[in-house]
Design an enzyme around this catalytic site. Structure first.
Site, PDB file in Angstrom:
ATOM      1  N   CYS A 130      -9.318  -4.567   5.961  1.00 32.67           N
ATOM      2  CA  CYS A 130      -9.371  -3.502   6.963  1.00 32.67           C
ATOM      3  C   CYS A 130     -10.018  -4.043   8.234  1.00 32.67           C
ATOM      4  CB  CYS A 130     -10.155  -2.305   6.443  1.00 32.67           C
ATOM      5  SG  CYS A 130     -10.271  -0.962   7.661  1.00 32.67           S
ATOM      6  N   CYS A 166      -7.877   0.576   5.744  1.00 31.35           N
ATOM      7  CA  CYS A 166      -8.045   1.246   4.456  1.00 31.35           C
ATOM      8  C   CYS A 166      -7.698   2.728   4.617  1.00 31.35           C
ATOM      9  CB  CYS A 166      -9.473   1.074   3.965  1.00 31.35           C
ATOM     10  SG  CYS A 166     -10.692   1.957   4.951  1.00 31.35           S
ATOM     11  N   MET A 190       0.969  -4.644   7.173  1.00 32.74           N
ATOM     12  CA  MET A 190       0.888  -5.779   8.066  1.00 32.74           C
ATOM     13  C   MET A 190      -0.352  -6.613   7.712  1.00 32.74           C
ATOM     14  SD  MET A 190       3.443  -5.609  10.115  1.00 32.74           S
ATOM     15  CE  MET A 190       2.902  -6.831  11.289  1.00 32.74           C
ATOM     16  N   PHE A 191      -0.284  -7.869   7.974  1.00 36.58           N
ATOM     17  CA  PHE A 191      -1.416  -8.794   7.825  1.00 36.58           C
ATOM     18  C   PHE A 191      -1.845  -8.995   6.366  1.00 36.58           C
ATOM     19  CE2 PHE A 191      -2.053  -6.128  11.668  1.00 36.58           C
ATOM     20  CZ  PHE A 191      -1.662  -7.047  12.621  1.00 36.58           C
ATOM     21  N   SER A 192      -0.966  -8.740   5.404  1.00 40.57           N
ATOM     22  CA  SER A 192      -1.364  -8.858   4.003  1.00 40.57           C
ATOM     23  C   SER A 192      -0.837 -10.124   3.331  1.00 40.57           C
ATOM     24  CB  SER A 192      -0.908  -7.621   3.209  1.00 40.57           C
ATOM     25  OG  SER A 192       0.501  -7.495   3.244  1.00 40.57           O
ATOM     26  N   VAL A 241       7.317   2.551  21.047  1.00 36.93           N
ATOM     27  CA  VAL A 241       6.081   1.931  21.504  1.00 36.93           C
ATOM     28  C   VAL A 241       6.156   0.459  21.146  1.00 36.93           C
ATOM     29  CG1 VAL A 241       3.580   1.827  21.300  1.00 36.93           C
ATOM     30  CG2 VAL A 241       4.754   4.031  21.211  1.00 36.93           C
ATOM     31  N   ILE A 242       6.299  -0.353  22.148  1.00 35.81           N
ATOM     32  CA  ILE A 242       6.396  -1.789  21.926  1.00 35.81           C
ATOM     33  C   ILE A 242       5.053  -2.421  22.244  1.00 35.81           C
ATOM     34  CG2 ILE A 242       7.549  -3.924  22.605  1.00 35.81           C
ATOM     35  CD1 ILE A 242       9.970  -2.234  23.361  1.00 35.81           C
ATOM     36  N   GLY A 250       3.349  -4.429   0.924  1.00 38.02           N
ATOM     37  CA  GLY A 250       2.041  -4.545   1.561  1.00 38.02           C
ATOM     38  C   GLY A 250       2.116  -4.166   3.024  1.00 38.02           C
ATOM     39  N   GLU A 308      11.051  -9.739   5.247  1.00 40.69           N
ATOM     40  CA  GLU A 308      11.191  -8.542   6.073  1.00 40.69           C
ATOM     41  C   GLU A 308      12.311  -7.641   5.543  1.00 40.69           C
ATOM     42  OE1 GLU A 308       8.985  -7.959   8.136  1.00 40.69           O
ATOM     43  OE2 GLU A 308       8.299  -9.752   9.197  1.00 40.69           O
TER      44      GLU A 308
HETATM   45 ZN   LIG Z   1     -11.539   0.708   6.637  1.00 38.92          ZN
END
Ligand SMILES: [Zn+2]
Length: 253
Positions: free
Chosen positions: A157, A189, A31-33, A178-179, A29, A102
Site C-alpha cells: 500500500c 489496501c 497495479m504494482f503487484s 483520465v490519462i 492483482g 495484460e
Molecule cells: Zn493502506
C-alpha cells in the site's frame, strides 16, 4: 459459453510420449503487484524444461521489445503482439505453453484461453482483476470458473505500507477519460481505498526513497518510460476509445 469447444482427450506430447493435460493459470492483482514478473517466472520454468513457450502481449503495451520479453539475465521468450488473441490462434497452436500478459485488454481472452487449454496447452494469464473502482475488469473474471489455478498478488500500500490488493485513483477527477501515470494512481489496501485521495506522490512517501543512491535492480529488462493503461470495464463494451480511460506509468507489475 455455448460456443466453447469441448475438451479434447489427453494430449500426447510427441517428444516425451507423456500425457499432457491442458490447464489455465491466472495471476491476478492490482497495479504494482508484480504480475508480469510472476508470469515470466512461470514461463521460464517451462522453457527450462524444454517446453515450447509463447508469450502474447498487448500490442499497445510497448514496455517490452517488439519481438521478445527479455529478463535481466538476457534470456528471452518469443513474444508476439496483438489486440485480439484469435488473430494468433494458428500460431499459438504450435506451442505447448502460452503466456498472456495484460489479459484484461483482450476481449476474447475467455474463449481463447479455454480453447487452448482444451487443446492440451498450459495457458497462464496475468491480468488486473479489478478497475480502480473495484469493478470486474473486462471479462477476465469469467476465467475463474474455467481455471485450475488462481492467485491474487498484492502490492505494498502506497499510503500505509500494508498489503495492497486494490488500485486507487488519487484525484477526484470524474471525467470518463483520465490519462495519467503513477502520479494519478496508487496500489492501496482496503481502508486506504476508502479514504480521501492523497495528493502526495507515492515515491515521496516510499521508505526506500532514502536509498535512492542505490540503483534498483529490476528482474526484467522492461522499459520503464512507457505508459501502461488500465481500462474501465463499463467502457470496454461500449466505447472503442476505452483504452484511454486509465493510463499508468510502467511499474513492472
Ligand atoms: Zn493502506
Amino acid at each position: 459459453m455455448s460456443n466453447i469447444a469441448p475438451a479434447n482427450k489427453n494430449i500426447i506430447c510427441s517428444s516425451m510420449g507423456k500425457v499432457k493435460k491442458g490447464e489455465i493459470q491466472i495471476i491476478f492483482g492490482p497495479m504494482f503487484s508484480g504480475k508480469t514478473t510472476e508470469l515470466v517466472r512461470r514461463l521460464k520454468r517451462y522453457q527450462i524444461a524444454n517446453y515450447n513457450v509463447l508469450v502474447i502481449k498487448y500490442s499497445k503495451d510497448t514496455r517490452y521489445d517488439d519481438n521478445d520479453i527479455a529478463t535481466h539475465d538476457r534470456q528471452t521468450l518469443p513474444a508476439v503482439s496483438t489486440e485480439k488473441l484469435y488473430d494468433l490462434k494458428s500460431k499459438a497452436q504450435q506451442f505447448e505453453v502460452i503466456g498472456i500478459d495484460e489479459g484484461q485488454f483482450f476481449p476474447d481472452v475467455v474463449k481463447f484461453c479455454n480453447e487452448m487449454a482444451n487443446a492440451g496447452k498450459t495457458v497462464i494469464v496475468a491480468a488486473l482483476d479489478g478497475t480502480f473502482q473495484k469493478q470486474g475488469f473486462g471479462n477476465t473474471l469469467e476465467l475463474v470458473p474455467l481455471a485450475e489455478h488462481i492467485i491474487k498478488l498484492s502490492a505494498v500500500c502506497m499510503m500505509c505500507y500494508n498489503e495492497a490488493y486494490f488500485t486507487k485513483r488519487k484525484s477526484n477527477e470524474t471525467a470518463v477519460e483520465v490519462i495519467g501515470g503513477a502520479d494519478k494512481y496508487l496500489a492501496v489496501c482496503r481502508s486506504c481505498h476508502e479514504s480521501s485521495p492523497v495528493k502526495q506522490s507515492p515515491q515521496k512517501r516510499s521508505p526506500f526513497k532514502e536509498r535512492s543512491n542505490t540503483p534498483q535492480i529490476n528482474t526484467l529488462s522492461i522499459k520503464t518510460d512507457t505508459t501502461r493503461k488500465l481500462f474501465d470495464s463499463s467502457q470496454h463494451k461500449e466505447n472503442s476509445t476505452f483504452r484511454k480511460n486509465f493510463c499508468f506509468e510502467s511499474c513492472n507489475a
